[in-house]
Structure formats: C-alpha cells, structure tokens
Write a protein that holds these residues in place. Structure first.
Motif, PDB file in Angstrom:
ATOM      1  N   LYS A  33       0.943  -1.271  -0.006  1.00  0.00           N
ATOM      2  CA  LYS A  33      -0.014  -0.085  -0.162  1.00  0.00           C
ATOM      3  C   LYS A  33       0.908   1.309  -0.045  1.00  0.00           C
ATOM      4  O   LYS A  33       0.658   2.191  -0.576  1.00  0.00           O
ATOM      5  CB  LYS A  33      -0.768  -0.116   1.250  1.00  0.00           C
TER       6      LYS A  33
ATOM      7  N   PHE B 278       2.873  -3.851  -7.286  1.00  0.00           N
ATOM      8  CA  PHE B 278       2.332  -5.386  -7.770  1.00  0.00           C
ATOM      9  C   PHE B 278       2.913  -6.487  -6.837  1.00  0.00           C
ATOM     10  O   PHE B 278       2.079  -7.253  -6.428  1.00  0.00           O
ATOM     11  CB  PHE B 278       2.565  -5.282  -9.074  1.00  0.00           C
TER      12      PHE B 278
ATOM     13  N   ILE C 284       1.780  -6.664  -3.184  1.00  0.00           N
ATOM     14  CA  ILE C 284       0.374  -6.704  -2.971  1.00  0.00           C
ATOM     15  C   ILE C 284       0.215  -8.487  -3.156  1.00  0.00           C
ATOM     16  O   ILE C 284      -0.647  -9.175  -2.386  1.00  0.00           O
ATOM     17  CB  ILE C 284      -0.478  -5.847  -4.011  1.00  0.00           C
ATOM     18  N   ILE C 285       0.811  -8.984  -4.324  1.00  0.00           N
ATOM     19  CA  ILE C 285       0.481 -10.436  -4.685  1.00  0.00           C
ATOM     20  C   ILE C 285       1.240 -11.211  -3.445  1.00  0.00           C
ATOM     21  O   ILE C 285       0.609 -12.259  -2.912  1.00  0.00           O
ATOM     22  CB  ILE C 285       1.328 -10.694  -5.717  1.00  0.00           C
TER      23      ILE C 285
ATOM     24  N   TYR D 177      -1.096 -10.791  -0.131  1.00  0.00           N
ATOM     25  CA  TYR D 177      -2.229 -11.808  -0.170  1.00  0.00           C
ATOM     26  C   TYR D 177      -1.731 -13.105  -0.134  1.00  0.00           C
ATOM     27  O   TYR D 177      -2.560 -13.892   0.382  1.00  0.00           O
ATOM     28  CB  TYR D 177      -3.238 -11.385  -1.427  1.00  0.00           C
TER      29      TYR D 177
ATOM     30  N   LEU E  47      -6.982 -12.678  -7.539  1.00  0.00           N
ATOM     31  CA  LEU E  47      -7.074 -11.068  -7.406  1.00  0.00           C
ATOM     32  C   LEU E  47      -7.775 -10.690  -8.881  1.00  0.00           C
ATOM     33  O   LEU E  47      -8.492  -9.649  -8.972  1.00  0.00           O
ATOM     34  CB  LEU E  47      -5.909 -10.605  -7.036  1.00  0.00           C
TER      35      LEU E  47
ATOM     36  N   SER F  11      -9.211  -5.028  -8.464  1.00  0.00           N
ATOM     37  CA  SER F  11      -7.687  -5.548  -8.744  1.00  0.00           C
ATOM     38  C   SER F  11      -7.386  -5.869 -10.229  1.00  0.00           C
ATOM     39  O   SER F  11      -6.309  -5.459 -10.727  1.00  0.00           O
ATOM     40  CB  SER F  11      -7.639  -6.935  -7.859  1.00  0.00           C
TER      41      SER F  11
ATOM     42  N   GLY G 118      -6.592  -2.559 -11.829  1.00  0.00           N
ATOM     43  CA  GLY G 118      -5.347  -2.117 -11.450  1.00  0.00           C
ATOM     44  C   GLY G 118      -4.258  -2.891 -12.510  1.00  0.00           C
ATOM     45  O   GLY G 118      -3.316  -2.409 -12.833  1.00  0.00           O
ATOM     46  N   MET G 119      -4.516  -4.091 -12.396  1.00  0.00           N
ATOM     47  CA  MET G 119      -3.577  -4.909 -13.463  1.00  0.00           C
ATOM     48  C   MET G 119      -3.707  -4.537 -14.761  1.00  0.00           C
ATOM     49  O   MET G 119      -2.581  -4.231 -15.480  1.00  0.00           O
ATOM     50  CB  MET G 119      -4.065  -6.497 -13.386  1.00  0.00           C
TER      51      MET G 119
ATOM     52  N   HIS H  51      -9.777   2.288 -10.387  1.00  0.00           N
ATOM     53  CA  HIS H  51      -9.098   1.277  -9.394  1.00  0.00           C
ATOM     54  C   HIS H  51      -8.923   1.895  -8.035  1.00  0.00           C
ATOM     55  O   HIS H  51      -9.360   1.030  -6.933  1.00  0.00           O
ATOM     56  CB  HIS H  51      -7.627   0.780  -9.886  1.00  0.00           C
TER      57      HIS H  51
ATOM     58  N   GLU I 233     -10.980   0.417  -4.594  1.00  0.00           N
ATOM     59  CA  GLU I 233     -10.322   0.009  -3.627  1.00  0.00           C
ATOM     60  C   GLU I 233     -10.794   0.607  -2.458  1.00  0.00           C
ATOM     61  O   GLU I 233     -11.263  -0.047  -1.196  1.00  0.00           O
ATOM     62  CB  GLU I 233      -8.748   0.238  -3.731  1.00  0.00           C
TER      63      GLU I 233
END
Length: 434
Positions: free
Chosen positions: A41, A92, A95-96, A99, A114, A120, A123-124, A167, A171
């Motif tokens: 974040k 990125f 975050i991956i 999670y 995601l 999500s 965002g990708m 995005h 969120e």
C-alpha cells in the motif's frame, strides 16, 4: 532570484508539501492486513503521487513552461517515469506476495484470484498499459519509431490513468478517514483540471479566438522555407521572441502530424513567422502548404526568452537553422549584443541579410563562423573555451543564449562552464516534443 529559480522552488516545494501530507496519512491510516500488504500500500500510494507529478510536468501550464521550459519539464517527466515503473513493480509484487501470505497459497494462485476481483483487475490492466508504454519509451526503441507512432501509443497512458483512478475509487481502503479522502481526491481534481486546461481548453480557446491562417509561404533557400501566419487579435497572444509553437496544418498534413517550430521573427501583434529546414516529412512539406489554409497552433511554449536575462549585455550563439529564435531575440531591445552564427558555408546561412540589417540597426556585432569543425591547422574549433574567450573577452559578464544542433549546444555549454560563466546566465533549449 531569477524567475526560473522561483518557478522551480515553487514546484518542488508543492511536491514536497504534498508528499509530507501523504506520509502522514499513510502512517495514520495506511496499515494493511499484514506487513507485506502495508509495504504494498505504501508503494501504491506513492505510485499515485508520482502519477500526479507526471501529469503536472506535461500539462503545459503557461506559468511553469515559460519559466522552466518544456524541454526541461519533459526531461524531468522522462526520468521520473523510470521511478514510476519501479514503484509500480514493487507495488504489484508486495500486494501479490502479501495476499499469498495471508491466504497461505502460492503467488500465482493469488494472482488468479485477484484477477477475478474488479478493482484488482482494473489495477492489473492499468499496470500492463504503463509497462508497455515504458518499454517503447526506452531510448533504443524510441529512436526507431516514427514520432507519430510513439506519440499515439504514449497516449494510452491517459487510458491507464483513467483505469487507475477507477481502481483507486473501487479499492477505497487506504484512508479510513473522511478528511483524508477529501484531501486525496481534491488533489487529483486539481491535477486533472490542470491537465485539461493546459492540453485542451487553452489550445482550443486560442485557436477559436485567433483563427490562425497561412498568409504566405516564402522559400528562403533550396531546403528552407518560411511560413507567415495571420489571425485575429494577435496582439493579445502572449508570445515572446525566442518561444516556439506546435504547428498543425490539418488540410495539408492531417491532424496527427505536429511539428515544434520556433518563431523566426519577434511577434508584432499582426503576424507570426516560422522558418524550417526540410528534415522530416512535416517540415519538408511546408513549401506546399496552401495560402489561406487554416492552422491549428499550440503555444507559445519555452523559456528561451529575455525574461531570464540577468545581465545587460548578451551573446547569442546559433548553429544552422537554430538561428530562427536567435534572429527573433535580436529584435528585442537590450544592451550590447554579439551574435555568433555557425554554418559550414556562408551560402548555408539562413536569413543572413535580415540578421545583418537587424545587427546594424541595433548596433550589434554579427560574426558568421564557417568551415568544418576540426578541419585545418590549427583545428577549426570556434567554440573551444580559449576561442570563445578571445572572441568575447567579457563573456563572463554576459547572458548567453544558445540554439543549434545538440552536439554544438552541448559543446558551447561545456565551454561556458569551463570559462566560469554562471549557470543562471546560460540559456539553452531543445525544441522538440519528446
């Protein structure tokens, strides 16, 4: 303090102040579900802050542009762009991984999970667009693409921006505070308003108001042509000698072809003039632009003007067709002035009769420096420090304006630094779009 220094101080003070607020908001409200997500974040928040700065740098705001210059703002935009890409990758990745750790599953499975979440997935998609555009902006690739192709692909960043904003809105978990959310989106609103004003509203309004039209096309030599532009209320156009416009000739080249050409005569409130050498398709075709055709103009742009002059005396140095803004600057009243015009032969000296007449009227000194660099014995190096000092003994007491091919401009600036000419007295600008 020089006007350029004031503008730079104002810009970076605003950036630092915003970042301090962002840091406070993150410390107060930015904790994630685990430490990895907190770091993710952090990078996401700063990714958005970098995007805000990137937009401001290319918004073509008149106040910033005429004090800092589009060329310098564009260079900052390019280098900060590399930081944006790495911040995106780190956001990125964390975050991956965050999670994945939270769900105790492999990162690839987490990625797929995601991707099934709307916020999500958006965002990708935005990240993929940014990475694609970044890859074509690498110098090796960029030099092999036509400007129009590169520019068209670069515009996809606005698509990425829109997707990225959605995005962020979906969120909605970074700030658990009403006033923090209001602050964040208020800054985004100001940034987007600046972009729309500088890139859309101002150019459209100016073209509707001034109604620019080709008045005459005058060949200056076999490969150089001048185009005279008229319009309505040109006395209210805030243009100065030394600045440039981005010119489009819709009925001749199409809307997609844009060329930055500096004014080759000081604006007089009645007409504008550009003078260009046939290099690419755009400049080569100017000789055939129909008189009376409409012109779409963006600008004026650039900080290559006398508002940055700090000393009464000046030295104007031009190389090749770089003489155009120098010739315009020579029209402006001022103190003692010397012009050094570098060309291979006198026959290549564009606008030379005009320069000679202007120099005589102003009491300025004009020297045409011919011959190939490095030729002869001793070598012909007119812009070597010793030669510049010999030609202009009081050079340290002058403001120096330089415009020409990049290699020549770099050589002159290097020599000026070797001679001890203060940076604030050296003015050089590259007239390009990218």
């Amino acid at each position: 303090m020089a006007v350029g220094a004031v503008a730079r101080a104002a810009l970076w003070t605003a950036v630092v102040a915003h970042l301090l607020v962002v840091e406070y908001l993150f410390i107060r409200y930015g904790q994630g579900k685990n430490s990895l997500l907190t770091v993710g974040k952090f990078f996401g928040l700063h990714l958005a802050a970098i995007m805000m700065l990137q937009i401001v740098l290319v918004a073509r705001l008149p106040w910033l542009d005429r004090r800092i210059g589009m060329d310098r703002l564009t260079v900052w935009h390019r280098w900060i762009g590399f930081g944006l890409v790495w911040t995106l990758i780190l956001h990125f990745t964390f975050i991956i991984v965050g999670y994945a750790d939270l769900a105790s599953q492999p990162p690839w499975d987490t990625f797929l999970s995601l991707a099934g979440v709307t916020a999500s997935l958006l965002g990708m998609v935005a990240a993929v667009i940014i990475l694609v555009v970044a890859s074509i902006s690498v110098r090796y690739v960029r030099r092999r693409l036509p400007y129009e192709a590169w520019h068209g692909l670069h515009l996809l960043l606005y698509v990425a921006l829109g997707i990225g904003l959605v995005h962020q809105a979906f969120e909605g978990t970074t700030f658990d505070s009403t006033w923090a959310t209001v602050y964040w989106w208020s800054v985004w609103g100001l940034v987007l308003a600046a972009l729309l004003a500088g890139r859309v509203a101002v150019p459209v309004w100016r073209n509707l108001y001034h109604r620019f039209t080709v008045a005459a096309v005058v060949p200056e030599s076999d490969n150089v042509v001048s185009v005279h532009i008229t319009g309505q209320h040109l006395d209210k156009l805030p243009a100065r000698a030394g600045q440039f416009f981005i010119w489009r000739f819709p009925g001749h080249h199409g809307w997609w072809r844009a060329n930055p050409f500096s004014l080759s005569a000081a604006p007089n409130g009645r007409s504008l003039r550009l003078t260009a050498k046939a290099v690419g398709k755009g400049s080569a075709g100017l000789r055939n632009v129909p008189v009376g055709s409409r012109v779409f103009v963006e600008g004026p742009y650039g900080a290559f003007t006398t508002i940055h002059q700090t000393r009464p005396a000046s030295l104007l140095i031009a190389g090749g067709v770089g003489i155009t803004p120098i010739r315009a600057l020579l029209e402006e009243p001022g103190g003692p002035t010397t012009v050094l015009y570098r060309v291979h032969t006198v026959e290549e000296a564009v606008l030379l009769p005009e320069l000679q007449a202007l120099a005589k009227a102003r009491g300025a000194q004009l020297y045409v420096l011919t011959g190939r660099t490095g030729a002869g014995t001793p070598p012909n190096v007119p812009f070597a420090p010793a030669n510049l000092a010999a030609a202009i003994p009081d050079i340290v007491q002058r403001d120096v304006f330089v415009c020409g091919p990049p290699a020549m401009t770099d050589a002159v600036v290097h020599s000026l630094r070797a001679l001890g000419v203060p940076r604030r007295q050296v003015h050089a600008e590259k007239f390009s779009l990218a």
